[in-house]
Design an enzyme around this catalytic site. Sequence first.
Site, PDB file in Angstrom:
ATOM      1  N   ASP A   1      -7.182 -12.097  -4.397  1.00 33.69           N
ATOM      2  CA  ASP A   1      -5.996 -11.265  -4.545  1.00 33.69           C
ATOM      3  C   ASP A   1      -4.779 -11.970  -3.960  1.00 33.69           C
ATOM      4  O   ASP A   1      -4.790 -12.393  -2.805  1.00 33.69           O
ATOM      5  CB  ASP A   1      -6.206  -9.934  -3.821  1.00 33.69           C
ATOM      6  CG  ASP A   1      -5.014  -8.999  -3.947  1.00 33.69           C
ATOM      7  OD1 ASP A   1      -5.028  -8.139  -4.841  1.00 33.69           O
ATOM      8  OD2 ASP A   1      -4.073  -9.125  -3.130  1.00 33.69           O
TER       9      ASP A   1
ATOM     10  N   TYR B   1       4.024 -13.027  -1.967  1.00 29.69           N
ATOM     11  CA  TYR B   1       3.315 -13.720  -0.892  1.00 29.69           C
ATOM     12  C   TYR B   1       3.736 -15.184  -0.790  1.00 29.69           C
ATOM     13  O   TYR B   1       3.522 -15.815   0.244  1.00 29.69           O
ATOM     14  CB  TYR B   1       1.798 -13.660  -1.103  1.00 29.69           C
ATOM     15  CG  TYR B   1       1.172 -12.288  -1.078  1.00 29.69           C
ATOM     16  CD1 TYR B   1       1.909 -11.150  -0.733  1.00 29.69           C
ATOM     17  CD2 TYR B   1      -0.167 -12.121  -1.408  1.00 29.69           C
ATOM     18  CE1 TYR B   1       1.320  -9.896  -0.726  1.00 29.69           C
ATOM     19  CE2 TYR B   1      -0.756 -10.873  -1.396  1.00 29.69           C
ATOM     20  CZ  TYR B   1      -0.023  -9.766  -1.068  1.00 29.69           C
ATOM     21  OH  TYR B   1      -0.613  -8.524  -1.065  1.00 29.69           O
TER      22      TYR B   1
ATOM     23  N   LYS C   1       0.638  -9.773  -8.494  1.00 30.28           N
ATOM     24  CA  LYS C   1       1.439  -8.551  -8.528  1.00 30.28           C
ATOM     25  C   LYS C   1       2.892  -8.837  -8.892  1.00 30.28           C
ATOM     26  O   LYS C   1       3.442  -9.883  -8.536  1.00 30.28           O
ATOM     27  CB  LYS C   1       1.380  -7.848  -7.166  1.00 30.28           C
ATOM     28  CG  LYS C   1      -0.032  -7.627  -6.647  1.00 30.28           C
ATOM     29  CD  LYS C   1      -0.048  -6.960  -5.283  1.00 30.28           C
ATOM     30  CE  LYS C   1      -1.435  -6.999  -4.679  1.00 30.28           C
ATOM     31  NZ  LYS C   1      -1.776  -8.326  -4.147  1.00 30.28           N
TER      32      LYS C   1
ATOM     33  N   HIS D   1       3.696  -3.975  -7.724  1.00 26.89           N
ATOM     34  CA  HIS D   1       3.452  -4.052  -6.288  1.00 26.89           C
ATOM     35  C   HIS D   1       3.858  -2.786  -5.527  1.00 26.89           C
ATOM     36  O   HIS D   1       3.154  -2.331  -4.627  1.00 26.89           O
ATOM     37  CB  HIS D   1       4.183  -5.276  -5.719  1.00 26.89           C
ATOM     38  CG  HIS D   1       3.553  -5.832  -4.486  1.00 26.89           C
ATOM     39  ND1 HIS D   1       3.569  -7.169  -4.172  1.00 26.89           N
ATOM     40  CD2 HIS D   1       2.875  -5.233  -3.476  1.00 26.89           C
ATOM     41  CE1 HIS D   1       2.933  -7.362  -3.030  1.00 26.89           C
ATOM     42  NE2 HIS D   1       2.510  -6.211  -2.585  1.00 26.89           N
TER      43      HIS D   1
END
Length: 270
Positions: free
Chosen positions: A45, A50, A75, A108
């Site tokens: 994931d 990120y 996401k 998200h």
Amino acid sequence: MAVPNITLNDGRTIPQLGFGTWQVADDIAEKSVSTALATGYRHIDTAAIYGNEAGVGRAIATSGVPRDELFITTKLWNSSHRKDAARQALETSLTKLGLDHVNLYLIHWPAVKYPGQFVEAWDAMQAFRAEGLALSIGVSNFNQEHLDDLNGATPAIDQIEMHPTFSQKAFRESLQSADIRPEAWSPLGMSKDLANPVIVEIAQEVGKTPAQVIIRWHLQAGTVVIPKSVTPERIASNFDVFDFVLTDDQIARIDAVDTGVRLGGDPLEV
């Protein structure tokens, strides 16, 4: 024992135990995902925000694991909810990951700064699924009111904050009743739940670590769970959760530590 697969509402399956990469820098993500894949994880994931999709992609490329054995999630970030922006965001993510599709693509956050735009994003997500760019689609951090606003397909997943001290049990059960699979982010309570006396006591009873007990609690609740670590020993330990079962009494004791207090962001505010 192999990681169990859970069937989603679109007929596809997801490994119930995955590997999370939140707050893992790109270069470290490459190393930790490589370790996770070597350990046996097949569900990874990540997310655009990120900043580590490229590192995840490098780990995938050098792993030697066939693509059809991997389940990769990323996401869509909040500022890309408009249809054209959503498509560009997914294409960028795929390029960084080195993939021609992801197994699961999530919105998200519902993103209060951009009111209602997640509905447009959901329309775009359904187009991505039809084109095979994302095999399954879902959401993250959506409350029931956000889910109610969506048109068309029912999300396969709602990835939400969920751990013993913030279990969201009623909402989790509501999602399951609607055939939306709950997936837990920060499943260990950002490590804070590991020191809970009840968790520690049960860990001693079953001869496992507190983290293993919490992951097992998630699994037995039917939740998809994605613990994160950058430490090889913990990556392996978090995967070693299929040789014991919590009793009904132990599960009830863990359920009882719920405080209803979030550690992460509130979907109504983020």
